[in-house]
Design an enzyme around this catalytic site. Sequence first.
Site, mmCIF file in Angstrom:
data_model
loop_
_atom_site.group_PDB
_atom_site.id
_atom_site.type_symbol
_atom_site.label_atom_id
_atom_site.label_comp_id
_atom_site.label_asym_id
_atom_site.label_seq_id
_atom_site.Cartn_x
_atom_site.Cartn_y
_atom_site.Cartn_z
ATOM 1 N N LYS A 134 0.836 -1.186 0.000
ATOM 2 C CA LYS A 134 0.000 0.000 0.000
ATOM 3 C C LYS A 134 0.877 1.244 0.000
ATOM 4 C CE LYS A 134 0.740 1.802 3.426
ATOM 5 N NZ LYS A 134 1.978 2.284 4.080
ATOM 6 N N TYR A 220 -4.679 3.599 6.189
ATOM 7 C CA TYR A 220 -5.116 2.826 7.363
ATOM 8 C C TYR A 220 -6.364 3.453 7.983
ATOM 9 C CZ TYR A 220 -0.706 0.306 7.228
ATOM 10 O OH TYR A 220 0.346 -0.485 6.838
HETATM 11 P P1 NAD Z 1 12.345 1.682 2.270
HETATM 12 O O1 NAD Z 1 12.755 3.041 1.869
HETATM 13 O O2 NAD Z 1 12.844 1.167 3.574
HETATM 14 O O3 NAD Z 1 12.777 0.628 1.146
HETATM 15 C C1 NAD Z 1 12.559 0.888 -0.214
HETATM 16 C C2 NAD Z 1 13.373 -0.074 -1.045
HETATM 17 O O4 NAD Z 1 13.212 0.274 -2.409
HETATM 18 C C3 NAD Z 1 14.864 -0.018 -0.731
HETATM 19 O O5 NAD Z 1 15.400 -1.303 -0.727
HETATM 20 C C4 NAD Z 1 15.434 0.767 -1.891
HETATM 21 O O6 NAD Z 1 16.773 0.432 -2.196
HETATM 22 C C5 NAD Z 1 14.495 0.369 -3.015
HETATM 23 N N1 NAD Z 1 14.454 1.362 -4.098
HETATM 24 C C6 NAD Z 1 14.506 1.060 -5.397
HETATM 25 N N2 NAD Z 1 14.447 2.180 -6.136
HETATM 26 C C7 NAD Z 1 14.364 3.221 -5.278
HETATM 27 C C8 NAD Z 1 14.290 4.619 -5.454
HETATM 28 N N3 NAD Z 1 14.263 5.193 -6.665
HETATM 29 N N4 NAD Z 1 14.242 5.396 -4.355
HETATM 30 C C9 NAD Z 1 14.231 4.847 -3.125
HETATM 31 N N5 NAD Z 1 14.299 3.504 -2.906
HETATM 32 C C10 NAD Z 1 14.379 2.695 -3.977
HETATM 33 O O7 NAD Z 1 10.765 1.640 2.212
HETATM 34 P P2 NAD Z 1 9.803 0.610 2.952
HETATM 35 O O8 NAD Z 1 9.420 1.158 4.271
HETATM 36 O O9 NAD Z 1 10.348 -0.748 2.881
HETATM 37 O O10 NAD Z 1 8.485 0.764 2.030
HETATM 38 C C11 NAD Z 1 8.357 0.092 0.786
HETATM 39 C C12 NAD Z 1 6.878 -0.051 0.448
HETATM 40 O O11 NAD Z 1 6.256 -0.821 1.458
HETATM 41 C C13 NAD Z 1 6.099 1.260 0.407
HETATM 42 O O12 NAD Z 1 5.138 1.218 -0.608
HETATM 43 C C14 NAD Z 1 5.416 1.358 1.752
HETATM 44 O O13 NAD Z 1 4.215 2.098 1.746
HETATM 45 C C15 NAD Z 1 5.171 -0.104 2.041
HETATM 46 N N6 NAD Z 1 5.137 -0.398 3.492
HETATM 47 C C16 NAD Z 1 4.082 -1.056 3.982
HETATM 48 C C17 NAD Z 1 4.010 -1.335 5.332
HETATM 49 C C18 NAD Z 1 2.833 -2.098 5.882
HETATM 50 O O14 NAD Z 1 2.690 -2.169 7.109
HETATM 51 N N7 NAD Z 1 2.007 -2.685 5.050
HETATM 52 C C19 NAD Z 1 5.033 -0.936 6.173
HETATM 53 C C20 NAD Z 1 6.130 -0.281 5.626
HETATM 54 C C21 NAD Z 1 6.164 -0.027 4.278
#
Ligand code: NAD
Length: 369
Positions: A134, A220
């Site tokens: 999401k 949420y």
């Molecule tokens: P994060 O920033 O920790 O990780 C993002 C990942 O994408 C990294 O590994 C990064 O290297 C990669 N990436 C590839 N291309 C990129 C770019 N151009 N810029 C930045 N990063 C890039 O993010 P996250 O917290 O893991 O979130 C990722 C997704 O998961 C989002 O859509 C977020 O909304 C979702 N999320 C959902 C929940 C949940 O509870 N359902 C919790 C956290 C995150």
Amino acid sequence: MTMNRRDFTRTLAAGASFSAFPFANSFAERPFQEKRLGVALVGLGGYSSGQLGPALQETENCYLAGVVTGTSEKEKIWADKYGISKENIYNYDNYDQIADNEDIDIIYIVLPNSMHAEYTIRAAEAGKHVICEKPMAMNVEECRQMIDACEKAGVKLSIGYRLHFEPFNQKVMDMAEEKAMGKINFIRCGAGYRMGDNWDQWRLQKDLAGTGALGNMGVYAIQGALYAVGENPIYVRAQEFKTIPEKFDETDETVTFQFEFPSGAVANCETSHNASMNYLYVSADDGWIQLDPYSQYGGLKGKTSEGPLNFPQVNQQARQMDDFAACILNNTQTPVPGEMGLRDMQIIDGILSSIDSGGEKVQLENLAF
Ligand code: NAD
């Protein structure tokens, strides 16, 4: 979509008896699945590392079979930690070759929001079932393209709405369906957190995140309000506030919004990237229910006008992924399909329209789910 949550849960496990709390025992009661499905995580950032990777060590219907990462150092770290074989580790250049990998049945997109549509569509074209995090995408059009691509490829699509598999939130959903407290009148729901000092993070950048708090945490609050009343809203009004405009120059900081539902119930919701909040409160003719916190990964608490709620703390992500794997294995519908992500994006559009118009009431029509 006409199938409600109870219908979905009934389809989950053949032979599992239905109760007012359908997920409580469904995994224990589910018949042994001969095949466990392989999951590949795409994007090894915070959520994959902190939650999904560990959760896949607890799943019964699926397991961590592969990863896709653009950071070569992470390949060895994940291979060593989870015993992933070399041929199941991909990067963004050879991603499409996953089509030839029989170990991988499900691709889980855990990338910045702007990449959700492209990587979901490519996963579908590779013939793999997809879970997308999401918010589903950047806009309604992208959501439709993702749904179409999955339909065309004959694969299932679900959104990472983990709270549908969490007992306290399931209780709220059940009480709405059963009208257990009489007519529901009022819902309050808030989801937000204070962002750290990293002003360069992608969540603050419009081209990568789409919206700010609204898409990240506001989904949420949208979800909570809708499943607490068990209806889709027909009108929304919304307001936006910024206290640090120089930090939140591209994306929203704090958004409040109010829904009107067909039954006459109303909801007041809030979300923020600069304020901590995590609650869901439902007031009905014959009682109330309150979860606080309600959307964290663990430590959820709840009570009703009758007394405290006692449910086990569960691994929400493990349940979510196990449920999707079971849907694939049993060819049933996921309770959190792409259409639900599209519906929420339609509601986000309505919220943004209301903000743009200075808080006018916006009608929400033709919602997809
Ligand atoms: P994060 O920033 O920790 O990780 C993002 C990942 O994408 C990294 O590994 C990064 O290297 C990669 N990436 C590839 N291309 C990129 C770019 N151009 N810029 C930045 N990063 C890039 O993010 P996250 O917290 O893991 O979130 C990722 C997704 O998961 C989002 O859509 C977020 O909304 C979702 N999320 C959902 C929940 C949940 O509870 N359902 C919790 C956290 C995150």
